[in-house]
Design a protein around this motif. Structure first.
Motif, short mmCIF file in Angstrom:
data_model
loop_
_atom_site.label_atom_id
_atom_site.label_comp_id
_atom_site.label_asym_id
_atom_site.label_seq_id
_atom_site.Cartn_x
_atom_site.Cartn_y
_atom_site.Cartn_z
N LEU A 1 4.72 6.08 4.99
CA LEU A 1 4.94 6.19 6.44
C LEU A 1 6.24 5.53 6.85
O LEU A 1 7.00 6.06 7.68
CB LEU A 1 3.77 5.54 7.19
CG LEU A 1 2.47 6.34 7.19
CD1 LEU A 1 1.31 5.48 7.64
CD2 LEU A 1 2.60 7.55 8.08
N ALA B 1 9.11 7.70 5.85
CA ALA B 1 9.19 8.84 6.76
C ALA B 1 9.88 8.42 8.04
O ALA B 1 10.75 9.12 8.57
CB ALA B 1 7.80 9.38 7.05
N PHE C 1 0.49 4.26 0.94
CA PHE C 1 0.53 5.11 2.15
C PHE C 1 1.39 4.46 3.24
O PHE C 1 2.05 5.14 4.01
CB PHE C 1 -0.87 5.40 2.67
CG PHE C 1 -1.79 4.22 2.65
CD1 PHE C 1 -2.54 3.93 1.52
CD2 PHE C 1 -1.92 3.41 3.74
CE1 PHE C 1 -3.39 2.85 1.48
CE2 PHE C 1 -2.77 2.32 3.73
CZ PHE C 1 -3.50 2.04 2.59
N TRP C 2 1.41 3.14 3.24
CA TRP C 2 2.24 2.42 4.21
C TRP C 2 3.71 2.65 3.90
O TRP C 2 4.52 2.96 4.77
CB TRP C 2 1.90 0.93 4.18
CG TRP C 2 2.66 0.08 5.13
CD1 TRP C 2 2.58 0.14 6.49
CD2 TRP C 2 3.62 -0.94 4.83
NE1 TRP C 2 3.42 -0.80 7.04
CE2 TRP C 2 4.07 -1.48 6.05
CE3 TRP C 2 4.12 -1.46 3.64
CZ2 TRP C 2 5.01 -2.50 6.12
CZ3 TRP C 2 5.04 -2.48 3.70
CH2 TRP C 2 5.49 -3.00 4.93
N PRO D 1 10.03 14.70 6.75
CA PRO D 1 8.92 13.79 6.49
C PRO D 1 7.61 14.47 6.15
O PRO D 1 6.68 13.79 5.76
CB PRO D 1 8.78 13.06 7.81
CG PRO D 1 9.20 14.06 8.83
CD PRO D 1 10.23 14.94 8.18
N VAL E 1 -2.74 11.14 -4.46
CA VAL E 1 -3.87 11.50 -3.60
C VAL E 1 -3.73 10.87 -2.21
O VAL E 1 -3.95 11.51 -1.18
CB VAL E 1 -5.19 11.07 -4.26
CG1 VAL E 1 -6.33 11.12 -3.29
CG2 VAL E 1 -5.47 11.95 -5.46
N LEU E 2 -3.32 9.57 -2.20
CA LEU E 2 -3.19 8.89 -0.91
C LEU E 2 -1.97 9.38 -0.14
O LEU E 2 -1.98 9.46 1.09
CB LEU E 2 -3.05 7.38 -1.13
CG LEU E 2 -4.32 6.64 -1.52
CD1 LEU E 2 -4.00 5.23 -1.92
CD2 LEU E 2 -5.30 6.66 -0.36
N LEU F 1 -9.43 16.95 -1.89
CA LEU F 1 -10.54 16.06 -2.22
C LEU F 1 -11.08 15.38 -0.97
O LEU F 1 -12.28 15.31 -0.74
CB LEU F 1 -10.05 15.02 -3.24
CG LEU F 1 -11.09 14.17 -3.95
CD1 LEU F 1 -12.04 15.04 -4.73
CD2 LEU F 1 -10.42 13.19 -4.89
N LYS F 2 -10.15 14.89 -0.17
CA LYS F 2 -10.55 14.19 1.05
C LYS F 2 -11.32 15.15 1.98
O LYS F 2 -12.40 14.80 2.47
CB LYS F 2 -9.30 13.67 1.75
CG LYS F 2 -9.59 12.90 3.00
CD LYS F 2 -8.31 12.69 3.79
CE LYS F 2 -8.66 12.59 5.25
NZ LYS F 2 -7.60 13.09 6.10
N ALA G 1 -3.44 8.48 -8.39
CA ALA G 1 -4.12 7.91 -7.24
C ALA G 1 -3.17 7.83 -6.05
O ALA G 1 -3.52 8.15 -4.92
CB ALA G 1 -4.66 6.52 -7.57
N PRO H 1 0.86 -1.18 0.00
CA PRO H 1 0.00 0.00 0.00
C PRO H 1 0.90 1.24 0.00
O PRO H 1 1.84 1.31 0.79
CB PRO H 1 -0.77 -0.09 1.32
CG PRO H 1 -0.43 -1.41 1.92
CD PRO H 1 0.82 -1.90 1.27
N THR I 1 -1.80 12.86 1.99
CA THR I 1 -2.29 12.82 3.36
C THR I 1 -1.17 12.43 4.32
O THR I 1 -1.05 12.98 5.41
CB THR I 1 -3.41 11.78 3.50
OG1 THR I 1 -4.18 11.80 2.31
CG2 THR I 1 -4.28 12.07 4.68
N VAL I 2 -0.34 11.46 3.88
CA VAL I 2 0.74 10.98 4.74
C VAL I 2 1.76 12.08 5.00
O VAL I 2 2.20 12.27 6.14
CB VAL I 2 1.44 9.77 4.08
CG1 VAL I 2 2.66 9.38 4.85
CG2 VAL I 2 0.48 8.60 3.96
#
Lengths: 310, 358
Positions: free
Chosen positions: B149, B152, B145-146, B168, B299-300, B314-315, B296, B143, B303-304
């Protein structure tokens, strides 16, 4: 002069096996399929036996534990007087290991449910477009083209925006954006089979369109559907985790991996284990479907596999 | 070539119309009365009537669709319910960040993806090859976003106080702020398209710092872009590496490669002139398809890394039920994706002359 024809020994005659058996044999010999199947079997076993494996209730709050405390494993030198928590405690004082274990149930369901939905709806659309043709074909397939013009996750986000956040809506959104691929596959195989002699023959014998679809078209579409479906499950699990991560999917306190990551993303620096384990779980499950999908593709279409290994 | 490009551009028109139709329908499918959805708690019958009149919701549905399309064609995406300002302004403010991230990730993924794919095809079945392919399989299963993170954590905490430290989060180190080019150049009274374009340039940290010759800010901006780009680019990198390897392996088995080798051409030229030229087409296809993945992922990942891009906008808009913003951003992202695929089509024609004639 003796013109002897050498006798064929019994072993030299290749044993004839049914194509299905051949395919399964090829699948089990395929390296990445082997790894994929082992990983997937492992995850499915975990999902089935979750209540046995998980030491705690995934939503139970353990009041005596410190929030976000690090993993405590007795074998690795954690003092015996502390209670064992293999993956530590999350921000709401719950046992992370139990939550990750239960999460496997949810993610497997998400993958199968969304893709089954997409294959059924996509199959119907593709069959209608292929059999009826004409303007209906045009409208349906242009609609599919437009859906494909959106990056899939973003379309899913837009659909969730309309339906409202929540696990069921997220699944519906992911199902909808997966439809076009399967519609195309089924339509293509309807078109390729429709004019063949054996289909005309069974139509002449009075077979209905539904019968034709189920007995003549679907067997031909099965190979691509299985391959794309397996890979599609991997994508669906990733997308669902992404939506939950953004707070648009599963809601607290459901033990969903993406949500668990999202909830704890701000504690990455003081409690990295809370982010690490759920993500690792997602990765293993997605990896298993990806590997299995690759293996299935090679096993079901050996011509392709020979080409690739040239 | 020109004819080919023109035809492709004309083919875009129905796709654009389709995108607009879908976004129009999506927003109309929101359960409930549009007025109570848009106005929320404050909806009274009188306000509702005024609202419907103002946005033309009492008109025929076809009229509404046409008006929506005409408005967007003129750059009018409506007004944000939350901020009360034009959605176009939100787009001009947020889009540059997402573009910078997408482009950064694309540069990272194509350079290293092609390089790794090339090396593993040439050193087939060696440790390098096997490691790359295992890595590629893991890469496509993570993923995004994982990964973000984890990166970071490693670069900002484990490597803290070393030269490998990378920030980060955020677009710029706090304290540095982006000057508005419109104010700086005395162009505040621009309207319409020029204003939008200037806004895009002004809000792009990299372009802004280049234009104002602020190289300290440029360095800071690029520095902050490293981790997000790595995170977003890893999945496409894996896919591109796999594609490069398999398409190059296919071609290396062809007769003309044997001929090239037989006539004594040095291996480097066989690869560069004969093999790679033909391997490009599937690679370029994949790069085009991966643009969607990149968008995509952006976009994810925003946030991170707390980046002010389209994704975070968007979120936030979805959670605040700010539908005009959701609609506008979705349209913009879809159009970006379609245009990226158009560029891929055009580059095919450049790479393979046969396609131009079809």
């Amino acid at each position: 002069m003796e013109n002897a024809i050498p006798k064929l020994s019994a072993e030299a005659i290749p044993e004839r096996r049914s194509p299905t058996v051949e395919t399964i044999r090829r699948l089990f010999r395929h390296r990445s399929a082997q790894v994929g199947m082992i990983l997937l079997a492992f995850m499915i076993l975990i999902a089935i036996f979750a209540p046995v494996i998980a030491p705690y209730d995934p939503v139970a709050i353990l009041k005596e534990e410190t929030r976000r405390s690090a993993p405590c494993i007795h074998l690795l030198g954690c003092p015996q007087e502390q209670t064992q928590h293999l993956m530590g405690i999350d921000g709401n004082s719950r046992d992370l290991f139990s939550r990750v274990i239960y999460g496997s149930r949810l993610s497997l369901q998400i993958g199968f449910v969304t893709i089954t939905f997409a294959i059924i709806i996509g199959g119907i659309i593709g069959a209608l477009a292929g059999f009826i043709g004409g303007w209906l074909d045009n409208i349906l397939m242009r609609l599919m083209d437009v859906l494909l013009a959106f990056p899939s996750l973003l379309l899913a986000i837009a659909i969730v925006a309309v339906l409202g956040p929540g696990l069921r809506n997220a699944l519906l959104a992911i199902g909808i954006v997966s439809i076009p691929i399967y519609a195309r596959i089924v339509r293509a195989s309807v078109l390729s089979v429709k004019e063949l002699d054996f289909v005309s023959a069974s139509r002449a014998l009075g077979a209905s369109k539904l019968q034709l679809l189920l007995t003549k078209v679907m067997p031909n579409a099965l190979t691509p559907l299985i391959v794309r479906g397996t890979l599609g499950i991997a994508t669906a699990i990733l997308d669902a985790a992404g939506l939950s991560f953004l707070g648009l999917g599963a809601e607290k306190p459901i033990p969903e991996w993406g949500l668990m990551l999202g909830e704890e993303r701000n504690s990455i620096f003081n409690a990295p284990h809370l982010v690490f384990f759920p993500g690792l779980a997602i990765m293993i499950l997605v990896l298993s479907f990806n590997l299995l999908g690759d293996g299935l593709r090679d096993a079901l279409d050996p011509r392709l596999a020979q080409n690739r290994s040239k | 070539m020109l004819q080919f490009v023109t035809r492709r551009l004309l083919l875009l028109l129905p796709v654009f119309i389709g995108i607009l139709l879908v976004t129009f329908v999506i927003v109309r499918l929101i359960p409930g009365d549009p007025c109570s959805v848009m106005l929320g708690e404050r909806a009274t019958p009188e306000k509702c009537e005024a609202f419907k009149e103002r946005f033309g919701l009492n008109d025929n549905i076809v009229v509404q669709i046409v008006r929506y399309m005409v408005n967007i064609a003129q750059g009018d995406f409506g007004t944000s319910l939350r901020f009360g300002r034009p959605v176009v302004d939100v787009i001009a403010e947020r889009l540059p960040m997402t573009f910078e991230l997408t482009i950064g990730a694309m540069i990272f993924s194509t350079t290293f993806g092609i390089l790794l794919g090339l090396v593993s095809a040439l050193k087939r079945n060696t440790v390098i090859d096997v490691t790359t392919m295992i890595g590629a399989n893991i890469g496509i299963s993570m993923p995004v976003f994982w990964l973000g993170l984890m990166l970071a954590y490693v670069f900002a905490l484990v490597f803290k106080d070393t030269f490998l430290y990378i920030p980060p989060s955020g677009r710029l180190t706090s304290g540095i702020s982006l000057p508005s080019l419109a104010t700086l150049w005395g162009l505040s009274d621009l309207q319409g398209l020029p204003k939008f374009l200037l806004g895009l340039v002004s809000n792009s940290t990299i372009l802004n710092s280049l234009l104002t010759a602020n190289f300290l800010m440029l360095r800071d901006a690029l520095w902050h872009l490293i981790l997000p780009s790595l995170a977003v680019g890893t999945i496409p990198l894996a896919v591109i590496a796999r594609m490069t390897r398999s398409s190059l392996l296919d071609i290396l088995g062809q007769d003309y490669i044997r001929t090239a080798r037989a006539k004594g051409l040095i291996e480097r030229l066989v690869i560069a002139r004969h093999a790679m030229r033909n391997a490009w087409i599937p690679i370029v296809t994949i790069i085009g398809l991966e643009t969607g993945q990149l968008l995509a992922g952006a976009v994810l990942t925003e946030t991170v890394f707390a980046l002010p891009g389209v994704g975070t906008a968007l979120k936030d808009a979805i959670l605040a039920r700010d539908y005009p913003v959701v609609q506008g951003l979705t349209v913009v992202i879809a159009i970006t994706f379609v245009v990226a695929n158009l560029l891929v089509d055009i580059s095919y024609a450049y790479l393979d002359p046969r396609i131009r004639l079809e």
